[in-house]
Structure formats: C-alpha cells, structure tokens
Design an enzyme around this catalytic site. Structure first.
Site, short mmCIF file in Angstrom:
data_model
loop_
_atom_site.label_atom_id
_atom_site.label_comp_id
_atom_site.label_asym_id
_atom_site.label_seq_id
_atom_site.Cartn_x
_atom_site.Cartn_y
_atom_site.Cartn_z
N HIS A 181 0.85 -1.19 0.00
CA HIS A 181 0.00 0.00 0.00
C HIS A 181 0.88 1.24 0.00
O HIS A 181 1.81 1.35 0.79
CB HIS A 181 -0.89 -0.02 1.25
CG HIS A 181 -2.04 0.92 1.16
ND1 HIS A 181 -1.88 2.28 1.18
CD2 HIS A 181 -3.37 0.70 1.03
CE1 HIS A 181 -3.07 2.86 1.07
NE2 HIS A 181 -4.00 1.92 0.98
N SER A 212 -5.31 6.06 5.04
CA SER A 212 -6.24 5.62 3.99
C SER A 212 -5.91 6.19 2.62
O SER A 212 -5.52 7.34 2.47
CB SER A 212 -7.65 6.04 4.35
OG SER A 212 -8.48 5.86 3.22
N ARG A 244 -2.69 1.11 -6.59
CA ARG A 244 -1.72 1.03 -5.50
C ARG A 244 -0.35 0.54 -5.93
O ARG A 244 0.67 1.05 -5.47
CB ARG A 244 -2.26 0.08 -4.46
CG ARG A 244 -3.48 0.64 -3.84
CD ARG A 244 -4.06 -0.31 -2.87
NE ARG A 244 -5.12 0.42 -2.18
CZ ARG A 244 -5.94 -0.11 -1.31
NH1 ARG A 244 -5.83 -1.38 -1.00
NH2 ARG A 244 -6.86 0.61 -0.73
N HIS A 259 0.27 -4.80 2.88
CA HIS A 259 -1.06 -4.43 3.31
C HIS A 259 -2.09 -5.54 3.12
O HIS A 259 -2.98 -5.72 3.93
CB HIS A 259 -1.49 -3.22 2.48
CG HIS A 259 -2.87 -2.76 2.74
ND1 HIS A 259 -3.29 -2.41 3.99
CD2 HIS A 259 -3.94 -2.59 1.92
CE1 HIS A 259 -4.56 -2.03 3.93
NE2 HIS A 259 -4.98 -2.14 2.70
C1 LIG Z 1 -5.41 -0.93 7.86
C2 LIG Z 1 -6.27 -1.54 6.79
C3 LIG Z 1 -7.14 -0.74 6.06
C4 LIG Z 1 -7.96 -1.29 5.07
N1 LIG Z 1 -8.82 -0.48 4.38
C5 LIG Z 1 -9.65 -1.02 3.45
C6 LIG Z 1 -10.62 -0.22 2.77
O1 LIG Z 1 -10.73 0.98 3.00
N2 LIG Z 1 -11.42 -0.81 1.87
C7 LIG Z 1 -11.33 -2.14 1.60
O2 LIG Z 1 -12.11 -2.62 0.79
N3 LIG Z 1 -10.44 -2.92 2.23
C8 LIG Z 1 -9.60 -2.41 3.15
N4 LIG Z 1 -8.69 -3.21 3.80
C9 LIG Z 1 -8.68 -4.65 3.55
C10 LIG Z 1 -9.81 -5.32 4.29
O3 LIG Z 1 -10.04 -4.69 5.51
C11 LIG Z 1 -9.55 -6.78 4.59
O4 LIG Z 1 -9.08 -7.42 3.47
C12 LIG Z 1 -10.83 -7.48 5.01
O5 LIG Z 1 -11.48 -6.77 6.02
C13 LIG Z 1 -10.56 -8.88 5.45
O6 LIG Z 1 -11.73 -9.44 5.99
P1 LIG Z 1 -11.80 -10.95 6.36
O7 LIG Z 1 -13.16 -11.20 6.87
O8 LIG Z 1 -11.34 -11.76 5.23
O9 LIG Z 1 -10.71 -11.17 7.50
P2 LIG Z 1 -10.45 -10.44 8.91
O10 LIG Z 1 -11.31 -9.30 9.16
O11 LIG Z 1 -8.98 -10.26 9.02
O12 LIG Z 1 -10.89 -11.52 9.97
C14 LIG Z 1 -10.17 -12.66 10.24
C15 LIG Z 1 -10.88 -13.42 11.31
O13 LIG Z 1 -10.35 -14.72 11.41
C16 LIG Z 1 -9.98 -15.00 12.73
N5 LIG Z 1 -8.87 -15.93 12.64
C17 LIG Z 1 -7.72 -15.80 11.92
N6 LIG Z 1 -6.98 -16.90 12.05
C18 LIG Z 1 -7.66 -17.75 12.86
C19 LIG Z 1 -7.40 -19.04 13.37
N7 LIG Z 1 -6.29 -19.72 13.05
N8 LIG Z 1 -8.32 -19.58 14.19
C20 LIG Z 1 -9.46 -18.92 14.53
N9 LIG Z 1 -9.75 -17.70 14.06
C21 LIG Z 1 -8.86 -17.12 13.24
C22 LIG Z 1 -9.68 -13.67 13.35
O14 LIG Z 1 -9.80 -13.76 14.74
C23 LIG Z 1 -10.76 -12.82 12.71
O15 LIG Z 1 -11.96 -12.99 13.39
C24 LIG Z 1 -7.87 -2.66 4.79
C25 LIG Z 1 -7.00 -3.47 5.52
C26 LIG Z 1 -6.18 -2.92 6.50
C27 LIG Z 1 -5.22 -3.80 7.22
#
Ligand SMILES: Cc1cc2nc3c(=O)[nH]c(=O)nc-3n(C[C@H](O)[C@H](O)[C@H](O)COP(=O)(O)OP(=O)(O)OC[C@H]3O[C@@H](n4cnc5c(N)ncnc54)[C@H](O)[C@@H]3O)c2cc1C
Ligand code: FES
Lengths: 246, 648
Positions: free
Chosen positions: B267, B285, B338, B409
């Site tokens: 990023h 952001s 990006r 990122h």
């Molecule tokens: C700082 C930041 C800013 C961002 N901004 C944006 C944005 O503006 N727009 C956009 O579209 N995207 C953005 N992203 C990307 C986006 O936020 C993520 O890709 C997305 O939210 C991931 O969602 P997810 O449900 O896949 O995983 P996550 O929200 O990471 O959830 C993972 C879950 O799995 C659980 N978990 C992990 N491993 C295990 C395990 N071994 N056993 C049990 N539980 C486990 C965790 O506890 C958690 O509950 C951003 C990311 C970051 C880091």
C-alpha cells in the site's frame, strides 16, 4: 529513556495479584507504549521469566482490544486515544509508570493485565441490532436520512467497546457503552421500529450482569478514547422513559 | 490439470450467477437444523456468513482469536466499500465495476467471479443500510460517494474514516442477533491449528483455547475458513498483531491448493518506519489521495538537506517540487492503482529523492486542498486520520505535509477456490481475504470489504447449501474418532517440538529476520537471483528456528509466545512458497514486479502468452517440492490490454 515499571501480576482469575517492579532502559521516545511492553517481554522471555499478559491487536486504536490503566487513567496520560496509540514521548526519563488492568466486577481478570469483557457482547446480544435478515431489504437510497442525524448516529457508532468508560467509573457503570449503541439506532429510521424493546432489553441485561448506576460524574466521557458524548446517556434515558410510559 | 475445476456455470457472463442460483440444490428448513457448520473467523467474511447461515437455520459455530468477534481486523479498514449503484450518475454500472476490477487486477482474476462480485455489490449496500450502518450522507438525505484509485467514477461508500469498523459492527450485530436466538454458538480466544478430514472431506477442526491452553475438537458437516490475510509474513505490515496464515497453511497441508501465494499488495500510503522496535505499520487511507498531492523535491540537494533536518518541506518552492505521479500519469495522477503508486515512490527514493530521516518517505500534501476547500472541509473528510498521524509522528499534517511510504497491506493470494468458493478439499470453503480471491494480481481500493461481504452475505450461504444438500442423512461426527484423535496428536507434537527446543532466541527475533528476507527479495521488486537466494535463506532460517527458538514451557494455560511461535513456524514455510511462486512467474503483473519484465519506461510488463493462469500449488510433503497446477484464465468479455493509467 529509562523507566521504572510497576506492573500488576496475577496468575489467574482466582489468584492473588500484586505489583512487581521492572526497570527498563533505552526506550525510544518515538516508540509506542505497547512497543515498550514488547521490549520488556522480550527481556523477560530471554531471562526465562513469564512475560506480562496484556490484550492488543490492531495497534491503531480501532479494534478496542487494548486496555491498561496507566498512572491512574484508562489508556494513560493522553486524551482521546487508546493505549496502543500512546507514545513514550508522553513520559519523562526516570519516571515510575504504574500499569494495572481494568478494575470492575463485570470484567474479571483473566491474567495479569488481561480482563474478560464478554459482558459487553452479552449486552449487544440482548438487543444491539436491527432484526433484518440477509436479503429482501429496500434499496439503500429508499431510506433518506437527515445528514445531521446520520452524523450523530456515526458519532455514537464510533465506540470501540474497549471498556475504558467502565474502568473510569467509580460505580463501574456501562451507561456510556450501552447508550452509544441505543443512540445510534434511535437516531436512524431503521432502528426506530424496535426502539422500545431494544432499550429495555439492553438495560435489563446491563443491570443483570452487575454494572453499576450512573451518578453523572462524566469520568466515562473524559476517558473515552473515541470521545463518545454523555449526551448519549441523556438520549438513552429519554428512550428508556418513553418505553416505560407507552 | 484434471485436478482443478473452477466450476464456472454455463451461460452468458451476466446470467451465470442467476443460473447457478436457479439450479442449485437447497436444504429444506427442517433438515437445516441437523447440519452443523464451522466458521473460522468473525471478520466481514466469516461474520456475515455465520450470521446468514444461522438465519437460514443451520447450526453454526463461529471461532475467533480475539476476545470478541467485533475485533476482527476488518475493523481497521478506513476508506470505503465499492458498489455499482451509480448514485452520482457518473456512468457507473455493474459491467464497469467488473471491468475496472479485472483491469486493476492486471488480468489475472477469473471473469465469472469478478462479475458476480460486481453484481452483488449493490445488495451489500442495501443490506448494510438496513442494518443501521451510518454511511456518510448528502444534505438531501441520500448516500454520499467518494472516488478511489484505479477508477474514473465515484463509487465508494464510506462512514468517515471508519468504514471497516461500521461494516464489521453491522455484521457483528447480525451475528449477535443469531447468537441470541441460539442458531450461532460463539467461541472466542480460540485459534484453529489444524483441519480434520474424514474420508477426504472436511469434517472438523482442532483449536487451541488461548486462555486454558487446552486443545479442543469441533466437528461439522462443512468448514468455512475466513481467517484474513497473511501479510504478517513480512513481520511489519498494516495487519493486526494476530493476523496470520496458519488456518490457510494448515488447510494447504491437508490438501487445499494454495493460489497465487506471491500476490501481495503493497500500500503506497503508510506511515514510514521509525525504528528497530517497531511492531507494526499504520496505514493512512488511500482516500487521502483524493485531496492530497504526492511529491518529493526536484533537486537531490534539497532531499539531502531534508534528510539531515536542515530544510523543511514548507520551505521548498512550488517549482522545486516534483509531483511525480501527476507527471508520469496525467490521466489518473495521484489516483493511480496502489501497485503503480508504490513502485513510483520506491523509484524516487531509490534514486535519492526520498525525504524523512531515512530517505525512505515521500510527501502527501494537503496545502492546495486546504486553500481550495478550507480547513473545515478537509477536517470533516479526514479529521480522524490526521489526528492518528499526529499522535504517531508528532507533526501536524494541516501545516506540514504528511510523510508516507509503501508497506505490505493485503494478500491477493490465498487458498485456491472454485466458483463456489470451495477448495480442493470437499466441504472446505474459504472466504474473504483468505481465499485467492477476485482481485487478480492487484486489488483496487475499497474492494476487499466488498469481496468479504459478498462472500459472506451473498455467495457462501448459497454455495455451501448446494454442497450440504446431500449431507442431510449424514449423522453428526464423533469427535473421539481416530481422525480427530490423530489430528489432535499431530498438533500436540508440533507444540511439544517447539517447546522442547528451549533455545536462546525469541520468536519475534526470528519473525523479524524472516520479514527482512521477504521485504528485500519478495517485496516490491523481485529478481530471479533474489528469489533463489530467499528460498535458500528461508529454509536455513527455518532450520535455525527449530534449533534456537525459545518458547516458555507453559503447556497448560496462556502462552502468548507459543501462539506466536506456531504462527511464525507456518510463516517460515509459507514465505518459501511465496518466493517459489514469484520465481515461477517470470512476468510482471499487478503487485508482482519482476525486474526482468518491464517496459522501457519501467512499467510492469505482463507475459500473457505464458502466464494467463492462476498458480495453484499442491502440498506434497515437507522437504518435497510442491506441485504447480495451472488454472487457465479465459477472457471472453474483456479485451486484455496492457494497463495504461497515462491516458483515460
Ligand atoms: C489498515 C487496513 C485498512 C484497510 N482499508 C480497506 C478499505 O478501506 N477498503 C477495503 O475494501 N479494504 C480495506 N482493507 C482490507 C480489508 O479490511 C480486509 O481485506 C478485510 O477486512 C478482510 O476481511 P476478512 O473477513 O477476510 O478477515 P479479517 O477481518 O482479518 O478476519 C479474520 C478473522 O479470522 C480469525 N482468525 C484468523 N486466524 C484464525 C485461526 N487460526 N483460528 C481462529 N480464528 C482465526 C480472526 O480472529 C478474525 O476474526 C484494509 C486493511 C487494512 C489492514
Ligand atoms: S490494539 Fe486495537 S485499539 Fe489498541
């Protein structure tokens, strides 16, 4: 900078805890507070001692996982931030820094500085939602919402559920946390439908768990890292009263 | 090749998803109660899926590492979420969102998946509004939009700088509603350490209770993993401290193929590194690029003076500033995707024009925007981000330009899934950032939240049901079976092995060393030599890890060092696979930049003839080279072109 850390150590929920002192040297003022804790833990592990348990995750002030009562204040000596955003430049060389867990009956200590905040989840489960299922909802723009109300709802929704409000309150009241959620929905048409049941259930749950009463000291607002306003408490009281009379 | 089948439905692109839904198998309401589903992860993907599956009537168990499902790392997303609503009437459409996403991903994503994503994007916004998510609004009461990199339309919905938080709290509220109803059971402070398969199908997981230290067995008819991204393989990243690759890596070792592991996103707008004790990097952001202008000094001597602290950015005259993105990419300017923005920053810094004490930073300047719009407007748009910056860096961005630098990122790569988001292990599904996903070789801003919620609310509840339709007669599984017994023993052996080393170096120290190898060789610019070197170095580091790591001997009870050691042990294997994948792909595409493959102007150069495929890696055993399978990508609805952000 060099510091003397006075840290609460407690091996488990029922164990007796005590303060222990740990001197620490050469901390950069640009480090964050939790990076300083990392350095301490690295040293403890290297010496074969048990590291200090504390909660943290995002380290950017949004997940609400970090806690810590630092020098008598939740989230330490800076305003409107969480412990993970606190930087060492807020301390001075040679200072003694006292670090304790949140102290409130509904948040039992798990270990050292880590507490169990599942009581907050239980309150949300009691009613902190709009009962819509996935699919079958109207077009997003079919529900126009006054910008001023949307902004106020967002102010309330900014709560990160860290529990600083409870830790700051001498009565361990959860009013700021609960009222923030009640307010968010009370301000939006989507939330109005179940407003009455919501406030009743959430307040009942809060009382049931054993959170204390609000006696209007406003320590919660002063210590809230997201500056959630006590105006939400007044709004919730209105909602609660209205629910009772009609 | 026969082993992977993407199962793309028949018919024209725009009708595939509808066709699928019209013909999929359903489970009748009475039978749903007899079926158990495990959901690992409570982020946007896992939380939304668990809530929706619970609403449908399935028995759901949801697991997360944090103390509450509301703290999943989705909470940290700032900028916004895309949808093809075309509310601003600027010419947006499902097709255009689809097109931008495929192009942004540098033509390495699957057409049918991306189209479905664009198609359901609008339902997501409707759903979230109905839940009470307080999106930003116009004075007339309708929803407001902003623009993001890689698009010429405004299609990004946002809730101040906390969009991820608000969307996650929406999913969390839906989940809480289901927990209250009893359809979903919640397991917090649990970490999945292995997948249990019975007769080749996913039937359960082994988790470690992070408080008691005990291993637990959980069985189900199907398992969904939505465990987020593996960016922390680089040690420093914008991910949360517990973000990990473990659930994906363990699934890989149980037969799920790993898709495009080398595709990670760097990023462009993060706060630069400050020192050795740094534990993570903070993202600013991308939405800031709407109003901020990126520059470095035109003259090298100015840059040197700034690095030494002898000159301040505000003292540099307008003519002596190089707004290099506007110069190189006139059409998109500061809003290029990006990967392009990140490489351009690296190029300037490598050439000696970087700022900050390290020379590894560029400016993001709001002076023009403040002059044009007023401080109030900028404060309303980005106030919380400016505040965050000031707390960390101790400088006021209203007065002094922000300093930014690229950082790891997001992982576009992840477990390979078919159109149904099912892995090569039947009954094992992957959603959200954890799957290899719809973003090809580069993800556009505001599209991860869209994908997470699309997978969670609108795709998995259908496709998992299709799989489960013939499972209704399968009785619940006994967790005392030999398969559960054996898998738990495997996990216990891994734990015992780590503790028994009792060496002299901490887990974090190894993690940092791995991170450096990754950043230097598998980061923003990759070469054949660098990647070959990385593979050797990682393998050597892994050996050293098992000889020297120090993990406290606390088997029963909380053991944070052990948690970290288990994650780093997996990263030490995953990192090698990433390098291997990057080495195989000798073209440049999206975030994957091979120095050997670029245009004369230094832009990424794809090799469509040889690399229009998804790499799907199959585990063949420790110390055995994994096998590469190729899923060819076929573009029937889009003309594949070299990406061009210079002209519209
Ligand atoms: C700082 C930041 C800013 C961002 N901004 C944006 C944005 O503006 N727009 C956009 O579209 N995207 C953005 N992203 C990307 C986006 O936020 C993520 O890709 C997305 O939210 C991931 O969602 P997810 O449900 O896949 O995983 P996550 O929200 O990471 O959830 C993972 C879950 O799995 C659980 N978990 C992990 N491993 C295990 C395990 N071994 N056993 C049990 N539980 C486990 C965790 O506890 C958690 O509950 C951003 C990311 C970051 C880091
Ligand atoms: S660690 Fe997430 S708010 Fe502090």
């Amino acid at each position: 900078m060099d510091l003397k850390l006075k840290i609460w150590r407690q091996s488990g929920p029922d164990a007796k805890g005590e303060f222990r002192e740990y001197p620490i040297q050469n901390i950069s003022k640009d480090s964050s507070f939790l990076e300083m804790m990392d350095v301490l833990n690295e040293q403890l592990v290297s010496k074969g001692e048990e590291p200090v348990a504390f909660d943290h995750d995002c380290r950017e002030g949004i997940c609400g996982m970090c806690s810590l009562f630092i020098n008598g204040r939740p989230h330490g000596p800076d305003d409107a931030i969480t412990t993970c955003q606190l930087h060492m430049r807020k301390f001075h060389d040679g200072e003694t820094v006292t670090i304790e867990p949140w102290r409130a009956k509904p948040f039992p200590i798990i270990k050292d500085l880590m507490v169990d905040r599942s009581a907050f989840d239980e309150i949300i489960q009691a009613g902190g939602f709009v009962s819509v299922s996935t699919g079958g909802v109207p077009d997003a723009n079919a529900i126009p919402i006054k910008k001023a109300n949307a902004d106020l709802a967002m102010d309330a929704a900014a709560c990160i559920g860290c529990g600083a409000c409870v830790a700051a309150c001498k009565n361990a009241s959860a009013m700021l946390f609960v009222s923030a959620k009640v307010s968010q929905f009370a301000l939006l048409p989507q939330g109005r439908v179940e407003a009455k049941e919501r406030v009743e259930r959430m307040v009942a749950k809060m009382d049931d768990i054993g959170f204390g009463n609000c006696t209007n000291t406003y320590a919660c607002e002063a210590e809230c890292p997201k500056e959630i306003s006590v105006a939400n408490i007044a709004r919730m009281n209105r909602e609660f009263f209205a629910a009772k009379v009609c | 090749m026969a082993k992977i089948d993407s199962k793309i439905p028949e018919g024209p692109l725009a009708e595939k998803w509808t066709n699928y839904k019209n013909h999929q198998n359903l489970v009748n309401p009475a039978n749903k109660r007899k079926i158990d589903i495990i959901v690992v992860g409570s982020g946007l993907a896992g939380g939304a899926a668990a809530a929706s599956l619970g609403e449908m009537g399935f028995n759901v168990k949801v697991f997360c590492i944090q103390d509450s499902p509301r703290r999943a790392h989705s909470i940290a997303a700032q900028g916004g979420i895309n949808a093809a609503k075309n509310y601003p009437n600027d010419g947006d459409s499902v097709y255009r969102l689809f097109y931008d996403t495929v192009k942004g991903g540098d033509y390495r994503a699957r057409e049918a998946n991306v189209y479905r994503l664009a198609e359901v994007s609008n339902n997501i916004i409707d759903q979230c509004v109905a839940q009470g998510v307080p999106f930003a609004r116009e004075y007339g009461g309708t929803l407001d939009n902003r623009s993001f990199g890689g698009a010429l339309v405004s299609r990004t919905f946002y809730a101040r700088g906390q969009t991820g938080q608000q969307l996650l709290l929406g999913a969390y509220s839906a989940l809480s509603k289901e927990i209250n109803k009893g359809s979903v059971e919640l397991f917090t402070r649990r970490e999945m350490l292995d997948l249990v398969t019975i007769d080749g199908k996913a039937r359960g997981i082994i988790v470690r209770n992070l408080v008691s230290g005990k291993l637990e067995r959980h069985s189900a008819h199907a398992v969904l993993v939505a465990s987020g991204g593996y960016g922390n393989v680089f040690f420093l990243s914008t991910n949360a401290m517990t973000s990990n690759g473990g659930a994906a890596w363990r699934s890989y070792k149980r037969g799920a193929f790993f898709g495009n592991p080398s595709f990670v996103q760097i990023h462009p707008t993060c706060i630069p590194v400050h020192g050795d004790f740094q534990s993570k990097l903070t993202l600013m952001s991308e939405s800031l690029r709407n109003d901020g202008r990126i520059w470095v000094p035109k003259k090298k001597e100015d840059a040197v003076k700034i690095q030494k602290g002898e000159l301040r950015p505000t003292e540099i005259a307008e003519d002596d500033r190089d707004y290099y993105l506007e110069r190189r990419y006139p059409a998109f300017g500061n809003l290029v995707p990006r990967d392009v923005a990140s490489r351009a920053a690296k190029e300037r810094c490598d050439a000696g024009f970087g700022v900050g004490t390290t020379g590894l930073a560029v400016y993001l300047d709001f002076k023009h925007a403040i002059d044009r719009l007023g401080k109030n407007v900028i404060e309303a748009r980005y106030g919380n981000l400016f505040q965050m910056y000031e707390k960390i860096v101790d400088e006021n961005p209203y007065e002094t330009p922000m300093m930014i630098y690229p950082a790891i990122h997001y992982a576009m790569g992840g477990i390979w899934v078919d159109y149904e988001l099912q892995t090569t292990v039947p009954g094992l599904f992957f959603g959200g950032e954890a799957n290899f996903s719809d973003h090809g070789a580069n993800r556009l801003g505001a599209s991860a939240l869209m994908q997470g919620l699309s997978d969670g609310y609108f795709v998995l509840p259908y496709t998992m049901q299709n799989y489960l339709a013939d499972q209704i007669t399968v009785p619940r599984f006994d967790i005392n079976s030999k398969e559960f017994e054996q898998t738990e023993k495997d996990v216990q052996d891994r734990i015992d092995k780590l503790i028994s080393v009792n060496g002299d170096e901490t887990v974090d120290s190894f993690h940092k060393r791995l991170g450096l190898i990754m950043w230097d060789n598998v980061g923003m610019a990759r070469t054949k030599e660098g990647l070959e070197k990385a593979i050797k170095e990682i393998s050597a580091l892994r050996k050293e890890f098992y000889q020297r790591v120090k993990v406290p001997d606390e088997k029963n009870g909380m053991n944070v060092e052990l948690e970290k050691a288990l994650r780093v042990a997996d990263f030490l294997e995953l990192g090698e696979l990433m390098a291997r994948d990057a080495l195989n792909r000798s073209e440049s595409c999206g975030g994957h930049f091979r120095e050997e493959s670029k245009t004369p102007e230094g832009e990424a150069l794809r090799d469509d003839e040889n690399f229009t495929y998804v790499s799907a890696w199959e585990y063949k055993g420790d110390d055995v080279e994994p096998e590469l399978h190729k899923e060819p990508l076929v573009y029937e609805n889009i003309e594949v072109k070299q990406r061009n952000y210079k002209t519209a």
